[in-house]
Structure formats: structure tokens, C-alpha cells
Design an enzyme around this catalytic site. Sequence first.
Site, PDB file in Angstrom:
ATOM      1  N   LYS A 166       1.016   4.145  -2.988  1.00 55.99           N
ATOM      2  CA  LYS A 166       0.686   5.748  -2.763  1.00 55.99           C
ATOM      3  C   LYS A 166       1.976   6.575  -2.826  1.00 55.99           C
ATOM      4  CE  LYS A 166      -3.636   4.951  -1.703  1.00 55.99           C
ATOM      5  NZ  LYS A 166      -4.867   5.545  -2.439  1.00 55.99           N
ATOM      6  N   TYR A 204       0.854  -1.043   0.000  1.00 57.79           N
ATOM      7  CA  TYR A 204      -0.103  -0.038  -0.124  1.00 57.79           C
ATOM      8  C   TYR A 204       0.906   1.303  -0.045  1.00 57.79           C
ATOM      9  CZ  TYR A 204      -3.420   3.605   1.607  1.00 57.79           C
ATOM     10  OH  TYR A 204      -4.253   4.416   1.691  1.00 57.79           O
TER      11      TYR A 204
HETATM   12  P1  NAP Z   1     -13.562   2.301   1.319  1.00 50.62           P
HETATM   13  O1  NAP Z   1     -14.795   3.079   2.263  1.00 50.62           O
HETATM   14  O2  NAP Z   1     -13.118   1.056   1.301  1.00 50.62           O
HETATM   15  O3  NAP Z   1     -13.945   2.897  -0.088  1.00 50.62           O
HETATM   16  C1  NAP Z   1     -13.268   2.481  -1.270  1.00 50.62           C
HETATM   17  C2  NAP Z   1     -13.981   2.734  -2.540  1.00 50.62           C
HETATM   18  O4  NAP Z   1     -13.255   2.597  -3.635  1.00 50.62           O
HETATM   19  C3  NAP Z   1     -15.439   2.301  -2.627  1.00 50.62           C
HETATM   20  O5  NAP Z   1     -16.272   3.003  -3.369  1.00 50.62           O
HETATM   21  C4  NAP Z   1     -15.208   1.158  -3.551  1.00 50.62           C
HETATM   22  O6  NAP Z   1     -16.175   0.668  -4.170  1.00 50.62           O
HETATM   23  C5  NAP Z   1     -14.145   1.730  -4.672  1.00 50.62           C
HETATM   24  N1  NAP Z   1     -13.044   0.709  -5.285  1.00 50.62           N
HETATM   25  C6  NAP Z   1     -12.179  -0.274  -4.609  1.00 50.62           C
HETATM   26  N2  NAP Z   1     -11.681  -0.913  -5.586  1.00 50.62           N
HETATM   27  C7  NAP Z   1     -12.042  -0.477  -6.790  1.00 50.62           C
HETATM   28  C8  NAP Z   1     -12.078  -0.935  -7.993  1.00 50.62           C
HETATM   29  N3  NAP Z   1     -11.137  -1.979  -8.476  1.00 50.62           N
HETATM   30  N4  NAP Z   1     -12.613  -0.182  -8.952  1.00 50.62           N
HETATM   31  C9  NAP Z   1     -13.608   0.838  -8.768  1.00 50.62           C
HETATM   32  N5  NAP Z   1     -13.801   1.144  -7.468  1.00 50.62           N
HETATM   33  C10 NAP Z   1     -13.119   0.392  -6.515  1.00 50.62           C
HETATM   34  O7  NAP Z   1     -12.199   3.163   1.344  1.00 50.62           O
HETATM   35  P2  NAP Z   1     -11.791   4.570   1.871  1.00 50.62           P
HETATM   36  O8  NAP Z   1     -11.278   4.363   3.220  1.00 50.62           O
HETATM   37  O9  NAP Z   1     -12.829   5.559   1.608  1.00 50.62           O
HETATM   38  O10 NAP Z   1     -10.749   4.942   0.934  1.00 50.62           O
HETATM   39  C11 NAP Z   1     -10.935   5.825  -0.267  1.00 50.62           C
HETATM   40  C12 NAP Z   1      -9.273   6.095  -0.694  1.00 50.62           C
HETATM   41  O11 NAP Z   1      -8.747   6.941   0.351  1.00 50.62           O
HETATM   42  C13 NAP Z   1      -8.504   5.148  -0.852  1.00 50.62           C
HETATM   43  O12 NAP Z   1      -7.773   5.356  -2.279  1.00 50.62           O
HETATM   44  C14 NAP Z   1      -7.457   4.911   0.505  1.00 50.62           C
HETATM   45  O13 NAP Z   1      -6.208   4.555   0.064  1.00 50.62           O
HETATM   46  C15 NAP Z   1      -7.457   6.354   0.543  1.00 50.62           C
HETATM   47  N6  NAP Z   1      -7.108   6.726   2.078  1.00 50.62           N
HETATM   48  C16 NAP Z   1      -7.992   6.386   2.982  1.00 50.62           C
HETATM   49  C17 NAP Z   1      -7.678   6.547   4.317  1.00 50.62           C
HETATM   50  C18 NAP Z   1      -8.640   6.165   5.611  1.00 50.62           C
HETATM   51  O14 NAP Z   1      -8.254   6.185   6.742  1.00 50.62           O
HETATM   52  N7  NAP Z   1      -9.814   5.785   5.171  1.00 50.62           N
HETATM   53  C19 NAP Z   1      -6.319   7.047   4.482  1.00 50.62           C
HETATM   54  C20 NAP Z   1      -5.539   7.428   3.790  1.00 50.62           C
HETATM   55  C21 NAP Z   1      -5.843   7.054   2.336  1.00 50.62           C
HETATM   56  P3  NAP Z   1     -16.453  -0.681  -4.823  1.00 50.62           P
HETATM   57  O15 NAP Z   1     -15.741  -1.936  -3.729  1.00 50.62           O
HETATM   58  O16 NAP Z   1     -17.919  -1.168  -4.870  1.00 50.62           O
HETATM   59  O17 NAP Z   1     -15.938  -1.023  -6.098  1.00 50.62           O
END
Ligand code: NAP
Length: 264
Positions: free
Chosen positions: A168, A164
Site C-alpha cells: 500500500k 501488505y
Molecule cells: P474483501 O472483502 O476481502 O474483498 C476483496 C475483493 O477483492 C473481493 O471482491 C475479491 O474477489 C477481490 N480480489 C481479491 N484478489 C483478487 C484478484 N487477484 N483478482 C481480482 N479480484 C480480486 O476485502 P475488503 O476489505 O473489501 O478490501 C478491499 C480493498 O480495501 C483492498 O484493497 C484492501 O486492501 C483495502 N482495505 C481494506 C480495509 C478494511 O478494513 N476492510 C482497510 C484498508 C484497506 P475474489 O476473491 O472473488 O476475486
Amino acid sequence: MLCEKTYCHSRLHGKVAIITGASKGIGRGISKVFASEGAKVVLVSRTEADLKKVTNDIKSAGGEASYVVADVSKAQDMENMAAEVLQKHGRIDILIHNAGIYSFVRFEDMDLDQWNNIIETNLTSSFHVAKACLPAMKKQKNGRIIFTSSISGPRVGLPGASHYTASKGGMNGFMHTLAIELAKYNITVNAVEPGNIMSEGFDMLGDEHKKRILAAIPMGRLGVPEDIAYADVFLASDEAQYITGQSIIVDGGQVLPESHHMEY
Ligand code: NAP
């Protein structure tokens, strides 16, 4: 919740914004806030039922939204998605590439499939989606590309997440170079680096993880999707037209302390 307020703002009025990973968590928050700022949002993810629900929520609140079911790790899906958006709206003003996955496994136990899964979904997808949206932005001589990166990788290491953090870190490197190459087309390319944000994905990491993370955040709370969304709004707004190749850390101060064994 900030994004439940009435849709009366206009910092992104009439802009066509594609948001990947819009069906849940951070992407859903970005979609709602962008719609509340007047953008015509196009939600992208793999799960139609979730996309439909977010789209309907936005429409019920007075916003303009549609969705495309697609997998960001597949080049053809991204080509088809961009073509569908162009057919419907005739332009692509903003691309927020936010879809991403995370899981924990120590490097010594990690196999190549686990590595590839994260790299393809988080990093190679950046190539596919930027490629698909570039021709329209180039033709318009205008565009905004914003990546959801992370503090993990670009700023700090995260045990159990070498795949991961590589994805990033790679995303930020990609962003820097695209920013230079696309500047002549008046396309800006930036990133937002979330700390720990409440989302469906984050919830799956469990309560113990949450408790430990919370203790490392000087502001004393986890982030909410709107914290990320408003950084994106700024980078997508007219006010940010001269900012490119940058990333904004949105983490409640998490990367600041020299030690987490002191009182904040
Ligand atoms: P989440 O709640 O798991 O949501 C992830 C989203 O990405 C969902 O809409 C999922 O929808 C979609 N997704 C995953 N794989 C996909 C694919 N192959 N094609 C199309 N859509 C896909 O995650 P989140 O925490 O909101 O994270 C969103 C972003 O923020 C990510 O890039 C993550 O690395 C980044 N981030 C999050 C955090 C945190 O603390 N939450 C921190 C740093 C960075 P489907 O599964 O329906 O496709």
C-alpha cells in the site's frame, strides 16, 4: 444502508466506471453507490457467482451494471477486461482499483511466496490495470484513476503485515508519479486510504482483532463500505477535476491520537 436508497442521483451520470474487487466488501459498496450516482459500472473479480449477484442487485435497483471475471494480478486478464469494456461501452471514464488481499504473518516467519502473493495482488496489479486502461483514457483526453490504498503503510506500520504495508505504501508512491505523468492527458490519479472497514475480508480477521481495533477509533465505530464509496464519488466527480496525486484518509480518526491509552 446508504447504498440501498433509490437510484436517483447523477453525480456520475453516464460515466463508465471499472471497479476491481467489486464482488465483496468495499468494492461492492463502491459499485452500488457509483451505480446510484448514475455510473455504468463494470464489476471485476475472480468469482463469477458473487459478481453476478452484485450485478443483479444493482440492476434490480434500477442501476446499470455488468461484470468481467478476471484476476488483477494477471496482465493478460487486465488487457482482456479493458478490451471487453471498450467493446461494450466504447470508453473508460473511471478506474477504481480496489481489489486487494491481506493476511498476517510476522516478517521473521514470512516466506517469499507470502510476500510475492500480496505484492502481486495489491501492487503489481496496479501496474497491470492502469496500463490496460490508459490508452482509452489518453485517447479520450479524460480519465479518473482512484486506488483503494490503506492507512496501513502510507500512514502507520502494522505488525504482521510488512508485505501488505509495503504494497500500500508502494501504491501511494505509484499514484504520486502517475498523477504527474498523466496530468497532460487530463487524467487525475488519486487514492483513498481506508481505516478499518466492515467487509468479508475484515470479518475473517476475527472478533478479538475487531475489538482491539474498535478501541483505537475515536469515532467509536468501524467504517462501512459506503464511507469509502462517497470519498471515491467525490474524487471521480466533476467537482474534483483539479485534484490529482492526493489521498483521502477515511478512518474515523484512527491515525490521529498520539496514544490509544487515553479516553477519546
Ligand atoms: P474483501 O472483502 O476481502 O474483498 C476483496 C475483493 O477483492 C473481493 O471482491 C475479491 O474477489 C477481490 N480480489 C481479491 N484478489 C483478487 C484478484 N487477484 N483478482 C481480482 N479480484 C480480486 O476485502 P475488503 O476489505 O473489501 O478490501 C478491499 C480493498 O480495501 C483492498 O484493497 C484492501 O486492501 C483495502 N482495505 C481494506 C480495509 C478494511 O478494513 N476492510 C482497510 C484498508 C484497506 P475474489 O476473491 O472473488 O476475486
